[in-house]
Write a protein that holds these residues in place. Structure first.
Motif, PDB file in Angstrom:
ATOM      1  N   ALA A   1     -15.191   6.140  10.195  1.00 14.26           N
ATOM      2  CA  ALA A   1     -14.395   5.079   9.574  1.00 14.26           C
ATOM      3  C   ALA A   1     -15.083   4.655   8.292  1.00 14.26           C
ATOM      4  O   ALA A   1     -16.305   4.711   8.187  1.00 14.26           O
ATOM      5  N   VAL A   2     -14.291   4.259   7.295  1.00 12.05           N
ATOM      6  CA  VAL A   2     -14.875   3.769   6.052  1.00 12.05           C
ATOM      7  C   VAL A   2     -14.302   2.405   5.713  1.00 12.05           C
ATOM      8  O   VAL A   2     -13.141   2.117   5.988  1.00 12.05           O
ATOM      9  N   ASP A   3     -15.171   1.583   5.116  1.00 12.47           N
ATOM     10  CA  ASP A   3     -14.777   0.208   4.791  1.00 12.47           C
ATOM     11  C   ASP A   3     -14.145   0.177   3.405  1.00 12.47           C
ATOM     12  O   ASP A   3     -14.754  -0.252   2.436  1.00 12.47           O
ATOM     13  N   VAL A   4     -12.910   0.671   3.316  1.00 11.53           N
ATOM     14  CA  VAL A   4     -12.166   0.671   2.061  1.00 11.53           C
ATOM     15  C   VAL A   4     -10.828   0.000   2.364  1.00 11.53           C
ATOM     16  O   VAL A   4     -10.168   0.385   3.332  1.00 11.53           O
ATOM     17  N   PRO A   5     -10.453  -1.019   1.572  1.00  6.77           N
ATOM     18  CA  PRO A   5      -9.297  -1.832   1.960  1.00  6.77           C
ATOM     19  C   PRO A   5      -7.939  -1.210   1.636  1.00  6.77           C
ATOM     20  O   PRO A   5      -7.090  -1.837   1.020  1.00  6.77           O
ATOM     21  N   ILE A   6      -7.725   0.021   2.026  1.00 13.38           N
ATOM     22  CA  ILE A   6      -6.381   0.584   1.891  1.00 13.38           C
ATOM     23  C   ILE A   6      -6.008   1.240   3.208  1.00 13.38           C
ATOM     24  O   ILE A   6      -6.885   1.730   3.933  1.00 13.38           O
ATOM     25  N   PHE A   7      -4.723   1.259   3.498  1.00 11.98           N
ATOM     26  CA  PHE A   7      -4.298   1.889   4.742  1.00 11.98           C
ATOM     27  C   PHE A   7      -4.237   3.382   4.522  1.00 11.98           C
ATOM     28  O   PHE A   7      -3.390   3.885   3.808  1.00 11.98           O
ATOM     29  N   ASN A   8      -5.159   4.108   5.138  1.00 12.18           N
ATOM     30  CA  ASN A   8      -5.190   5.549   4.921  1.00 12.18           C
ATOM     31  C   ASN A   8      -5.964   6.236   6.034  1.00 12.18           C
ATOM     32  O   ASN A   8      -6.842   5.633   6.663  1.00 12.18           O
ATOM     33  N   ALA A   9      -5.611   7.481   6.276  1.00  4.96           N
ATOM     34  CA  ALA A   9      -6.382   8.341   7.170  1.00  4.96           C
ATOM     35  C   ALA A   9      -6.225   9.747   6.634  1.00  4.96           C
ATOM     36  O   ALA A   9      -5.114  10.162   6.326  1.00  4.96           O
TER      37      ALA A   9
ATOM     38  N   PRO B   1     -11.584  19.167   4.435  1.00  7.99           N
ATOM     39  CA  PRO B   1     -11.982  20.523   4.841  1.00  7.99           C
ATOM     40  C   PRO B   1     -13.165  20.458   5.795  1.00  7.99           C
ATOM     41  O   PRO B   1     -13.971  19.528   5.729  1.00  7.99           O
ATOM     42  N   GLY B   2     -13.263  21.438   6.688  1.00  6.79           N
ATOM     43  CA  GLY B   2     -14.383  21.494   7.605  1.00  6.79           C
ATOM     44  C   GLY B   2     -14.205  20.613   8.830  1.00  6.79           C
ATOM     45  O   GLY B   2     -15.162  20.356   9.559  1.00  6.79           O
ATOM     46  N   GLY B   3     -13.000  20.119   9.085  1.00  2.00           N
ATOM     47  CA  GLY B   3     -12.709  19.378  10.305  1.00  2.00           C
ATOM     48  C   GLY B   3     -13.120  17.916  10.282  1.00  2.00           C
ATOM     49  O   GLY B   3     -13.262  17.294  11.325  1.00  2.00           O
ATOM     50  N   TYR B   4     -13.337  17.355   9.096  1.00  2.00           N
ATOM     51  CA  TYR B   4     -13.678  15.945   9.010  1.00  2.00           C
ATOM     52  C   TYR B   4     -12.409  15.102   8.963  1.00  2.00           C
ATOM     53  O   TYR B   4     -11.458  15.444   8.250  1.00  2.00           O
ATOM     54  N   ILE B   5     -12.399  14.003   9.722  1.00  2.00           N
ATOM     55  CA  ILE B   5     -11.289  13.053   9.635  1.00  2.00           C
ATOM     56  C   ILE B   5     -11.862  11.689   9.272  1.00  2.00           C
ATOM     57  O   ILE B   5     -12.805  11.210   9.905  1.00  2.00           O
ATOM     58  N   VAL B   6     -11.328  11.109   8.218  1.00  2.00           N
ATOM     59  CA  VAL B   6     -11.816   9.818   7.749  1.00  2.00           C
ATOM     60  C   VAL B   6     -10.703   8.786   7.929  1.00  2.00           C
ATOM     61  O   VAL B   6      -9.589   8.987   7.458  1.00  2.00           O
ATOM     62  N   VAL B   7     -11.020   7.691   8.657  1.00  5.08           N
ATOM     63  CA  VAL B   7     -10.040   6.632   8.883  1.00  5.08           C
ATOM     64  C   VAL B   7     -10.481   5.418   8.081  1.00  5.08           C
ATOM     65  O   VAL B   7     -11.632   5.002   8.146  1.00  5.08           O
ATOM     66  N   PHE B   8      -9.570   4.873   7.285  1.00  3.25           N
ATOM     67  CA  PHE B   8      -9.897   3.709   6.478  1.00  3.25           C
ATOM     68  C   PHE B   8      -9.724   2.442   7.315  1.00  3.25           C
ATOM     69  O   PHE B   8      -8.892   2.399   8.221  1.00  3.25           O
ATOM     70  N   LYS B   9     -10.491   1.412   6.995  1.00  2.00           N
ATOM     71  CA  LYS B   9     -10.580   0.218   7.851  1.00  2.00           C
ATOM     72  C   LYS B   9      -9.224  -0.388   8.239  1.00  2.00           C
ATOM     73  O   LYS B   9      -9.001  -0.640   9.425  1.00  2.00           O
ATOM     74  N   PRO B  10      -8.299  -0.643   7.297  1.00  2.00           N
ATOM     75  CA  PRO B  10      -7.040  -1.279   7.700  1.00  2.00           C
ATOM     76  C   PRO B  10      -6.256  -0.475   8.732  1.00  2.00           C
ATOM     77  O   PRO B  10      -5.499  -1.052   9.514  1.00  2.00           O
ATOM     78  N   ALA B  11      -6.450   0.857   8.750  1.00  2.00           N
ATOM     79  CA  ALA B  11      -5.758   1.673   9.741  1.00  2.00           C
ATOM     80  C   ALA B  11      -6.263   1.355  11.143  1.00  2.00           C
ATOM     81  O   ALA B  11      -5.598   1.647  12.143  1.00  2.00           O
ATOM     82  N   ILE B  12      -7.453   0.755  11.219  1.00  2.00           N
ATOM     83  CA  ILE B  12      -8.012   0.361  12.517  1.00  2.00           C
ATOM     84  C   ILE B  12      -7.680  -1.091  12.829  1.00  2.00           C
ATOM     85  O   ILE B  12      -7.199  -1.414  13.913  1.00  2.00           O
ATOM     86  N   THR B  13      -7.887  -1.958  11.821  1.00  2.00           N
ATOM     87  CA  THR B  13      -7.758  -3.392  12.085  1.00  2.00           C
ATOM     88  C   THR B  13      -6.312  -3.892  12.046  1.00  2.00           C
ATOM     89  O   THR B  13      -5.997  -4.911  12.638  1.00  2.00           O
ATOM     90  N   GLU B  14      -5.431  -3.187  11.349  1.00  2.00           N
ATOM     91  CA  GLU B  14      -4.058  -3.670  11.246  1.00  2.00           C
ATOM     92  C   GLU B  14      -3.096  -2.948  12.179  1.00  2.00           C
ATOM     93  O   GLU B  14      -1.882  -3.054  12.045  1.00  2.00           O
ATOM     94  N   THR B  15      -3.640  -2.150  13.103  1.00  2.00           N
ATOM     95  CA  THR B  15      -2.775  -1.498  14.095  1.00  2.00           C
ATOM     96  C   THR B  15      -3.417  -1.690  15.458  1.00  2.00           C
ATOM     97  O   THR B  15      -4.570  -2.107  15.553  1.00  2.00           O
ATOM     98  N   ASP B  16      -2.677  -1.330  16.505  1.00  2.00           N
ATOM     99  CA  ASP B  16      -3.331  -1.295  17.811  1.00  2.00           C
ATOM    100  C   ASP B  16      -3.779   0.134  18.047  1.00  2.00           C
ATOM    101  O   ASP B  16      -3.390   1.049  17.322  1.00  2.00           O
ATOM    102  N   SER B  17      -4.600   0.342  19.056  1.00  2.00           N
ATOM    103  CA  SER B  17      -5.212   1.659  19.227  1.00  2.00           C
ATOM    104  C   SER B  17      -4.177   2.725  19.608  1.00  2.00           C
ATOM    105  O   SER B  17      -4.408   3.909  19.364  1.00  2.00           O
TER     106      SER B  17
END
Lengths: 348, 353
Positions: free
Chosen positions: A175-183, A187-203
């Motif tokens: 997860a990264v602390d960047v204030p935009i809704f994004n995931a 390449p190489g199988g990395y998945i990056v989830v941006f903070k609002p995608a965690i805090t502004e949704t339910d799991s």
């Protein structure tokens, strides 16, 4: 007999000649009485204007014959055809050639468009890994590093796709602390989830989003988009270990509509197998499809164009008889919500 | 008349006459354009050969038309061969530099410098060989031109001149151009006779310095009149009216240099008894380029397919030739006809003709 002039290629002096048709060629009588035979197959009709036809011989350098017009029919019949567009096109005619070539070219362009789709699955994952690491490293300063939160995030990935984080080619999530809704999938199988995608949704909705990104990784859509947008040369550079691209460019990669639909389909299957309700994901998509596209902070919309149709696909996959369980326990949810409390230090 | 040969004389005064018409050229240009598109530019070589065959055949020198015998196939093969060689070199560079940076570190900078030298070298080689090829496929009264020089030493000198120009802020440019013109043409021949080029910068340096000054002064004015930057750290926006005046001014100054350069090049080049003059002055060049830009705007760029025709007509109608040609003395060229055609020029994408 036809009059004309001949240059024999030895000097620039012109010879007045009389020319007549002969079997398989032409007979040239020079002003000094010499007679020369020139077979049609060795002649090239180089150019022509109102007054003259100009011919050269392919076997004698500098040999150049000019015949005064008009030409008698029997002589004309012994001359090679006028060279216009090129040998092959002259034979079939300009219009048919244009049509055939246009069809072929369309085929080549279409192949070029489809090629990334065929090539991507065959690119070894390990070529991408080093490059993925570099791009992933670009996020170093903003990575969320709460260990319990990180554990909850990995649990969520495992819940959606059991075994996905295992092995050398496994999914690596952060997860990264960047204030935009994004995931995004890198390449190489990395998945990056941006903070609002965690805090502004339910799991449960986040599970849908993550499942969608895992599908992009597994189907090699990332590689495909990389080849499509940076060209086949990207593969060579990636193999050599230097792609020369950065995180910003990776975030700008977009998938084809077909790829998006495929990833949605996979995500729906993953949610069903995991026993997670697809409805929160559908609700999230519906919510997004009503937001103005250009609104700031919703980058995920630009790379994942949402429509009511996509939301409906998740919604209709809801099975009223199924027993759905929450994606994470209350405790895990709380830990996940706290994932960005405690950032990674820059020096790491 | 300008020039005579000890052979039948031309009907009127000019030794070089171009009789091509747009009516004849347009069907060639349009079919070339269409074929080039549907073949994804592969046809480009054949298109060039057709264009030249037409333009040469409508250009009369003294009493006989020029002939172009170059073929599309040979130009295409030349292009493919050079493109493959450059492609392999590129791959070697991509993989090689990786390993090199890992091992020698800062020395890699030297490699990058060498790469630039290599690039300039190839550019010089391409210009030389392009000229040599075009002369070898140009025939007049059954005689052709050419050169036995491979152009390697020319390319080496060209690198030196390019670097000198770069390090002297462009001020060396007219000298570099004159010297390179001489170096190229002094290696060329037609039939048994060598070209002699002794171009100086007597007439080109002044127009060049005017252009150079226009660029320097214009840049300063542009910077001073520029509005404030939209964001801090971003370059500021130039004033659009000043920018337009800047480009127009530099463009006019460039035409001044161009007309002086063509005049000087023609005046200081000769072959045997034949001398050249180029009589286009500044206003002729201005008219030519104004028409080119105007046509391109009106036709949304489509008029560019007849640019080569217009340029050829412009050059041939302003080129004067004086002197005599002894046709019995003008015997066949003994130079080797090059095989790679304009591969280098094509692969590096330079040269209109």
């Amino acid at each position: 007999m036809q009059s004309g002039s001949l240059f024999d290629g030895s000097s620039a002096r012109a010879h007045a000649v009389q020319v007549a048709a002969e079997k398989d060629g032409i007979r040239i009588e020079l002003d000094n009485g010499r007679v020369e035979l020139a077979p049609t197959r060795l002649l090239r009709r180089l150019s022509e204007d109102q007054r003259q036809v100009r011919l050269i011989r392919s076997d004698v350098e500098g040999w150049s014959l000019r015949l005064d017009k008009p030409l008698a029919d029997d002589l004309l019949a012994r001359l090679p055809r006028d060279e216009r567009y090129g040998r092959w096109i002259d034979k079939v005619g300009l219009a048919p050639a244009l049509i055939v070539l246009a069809v072929l070219t369309t085929g080549v362009v279409a192949t070029g468009y489809l090629a990334p789709h065929w090539i991507a699955p065959h690119v070894p994952m390990r070529w991408e890994r080093k490059f993925g690491e570099t791009v992933f490293g670009d996020f170093r300063g903003v990575r969320c590093a709460n260990p319990r939160g990180q554990q909850a995030l990995e649990t969520l990935v495992e819940r959606v796709a059991p075994g996905a984080t295992k092995g050398p080619d496994g999914v690596k999530v952060a997860a990264v602390d960047v204030p935009i809704f994004n995931a995004v999938a890198l390449p190489g199988g990395y998945i990056v989830v941006f903070k609002p995608a965690i805090t502004e949704t339910d799991s449960d909705a986040l599970a849908g989003v993550i499942a969608h990104e895992i599908a992009h990784v597994r189907r090699r859509h990332v590689t495909e988009a990389l080849i499509r947008e940076l060209g086949i040369g990207a593969l060579i550079r990636m193999f050599a270990g230097n792609l020369g691209a950065n995180a910003e460019q990776m975030l700008a990669l977009s998938y084809t509509r077909t790829n998006e639909t495929q990833a949605d389909g996979d995500a729906i299957d993953m949610l069903r197998r995991a026993g997670i309700s697809p409805r929160p994901t559908a609700a999230l998509f519906t919510r997004f499809s009503k937001i103005d596209r250009s609104a700031a902070g919703t980058e995920w919309l630009q790379s994942h164009p949402l429509s009511g149709k996509r939301a409906r696909a998740f919604d209709t996959s809801f099975d009223p008889h199924a027993r759905y369980e929450p994606a994470l326990s209350d405790k895990e949810q709380a830990a996940l919500a706290n994932i960005c409390n405690g950032r990674e230090s820059k020096s790491e | 008349m300008d020039a005579i040969a000890s052979a039948p004389a031309a009907d009127d005064g000019r030794a070089i006459q171009f009789s091509g018409t747009l009516g004849e050229f347009l069907p060639i240009a349009i079919s070339n354009f269409l074929l080039t598109i549907v073949t994804l530019f592969i046809y480009r070589s054949w298109a060039k050969a057709r264009e030249r065959r037409y333009l040469w055949s409508r250009t009369r020198f003294i009493d006989d038309q020029l002939q172009w015998t170059g073929t599309g196939l040979e130009m295409f093969i030349g292009f493919v061969v050079v493109a493959v060689v450059l492609g392999v070199a590129y791959l070697g560079f991509v993989f090689g530099l990786q390993a090199l940076v890992a091992r020698v570190g800062p020395l890699a900078l030297l490699v990058v410098l060498l790469l630039y030298v290599g690039g300039f070298y190839l550019y010089g080689l391409a210009r030389f060989r392009g000229l040599r090829y075009r002369l070898s496929r140009t025939w007049w009264r059954g005689i052709r031109g050419g050169s036995d020089d491979p152009g390697f030493s020319y390319a080496g000198k060209a690198v030196g001149y390019y670097f000198a120009t770069f390090f002297l802020a462009g001020l060396f440019y007219p000298w570099a151009q004159a010297k390179l013109w001489n170096q190229r043409w002094n290696k060329m021949s037609f039939g048994p006779q060598n070209f002699e080029a002794t171009m100086t910068t007597d007439d080109t340096s002044k127009p060049f310095f005017i252009m150079w000054g226009a660029i320097v002064v214009g840049s300063v004015i542009l910077a001073v009149t520029a509005g404030p930057g939209v964001e801090p750290g971003r370059p500021s926006e130039p004033n659009p009216i000043v920018a337009l005046l800047f480009y127009a001014g530099v463009g006019l100054a460039y035409l001044g240099f161009l007309s002086a350069y063509y005049r000087a090049a023609a005046e200081w080049t000769r072959i045997g008894d034949i001398e050249f003059r180029f009589n286009a002055d500044f206003s002729d060049w201005l008219k030519f380029y104004a028409a080119t830009i105007g046509l391109a705007i009106i036709t949304l760029g489509l008029a560019m397919i007849v640019y080569n025709f217009r340029y050829w007509r412009f050059v041939t109608s302003h080129l004067e030739v004086y002197g005599t040609v002894d046709v019995d003395q003008l015997t066949q060229s003994q130079t080797r006809a090059p095989r790679e055609a304009e591969g280098f020029l094509d692969a590096l994408d330079i040269g209109a003709f």
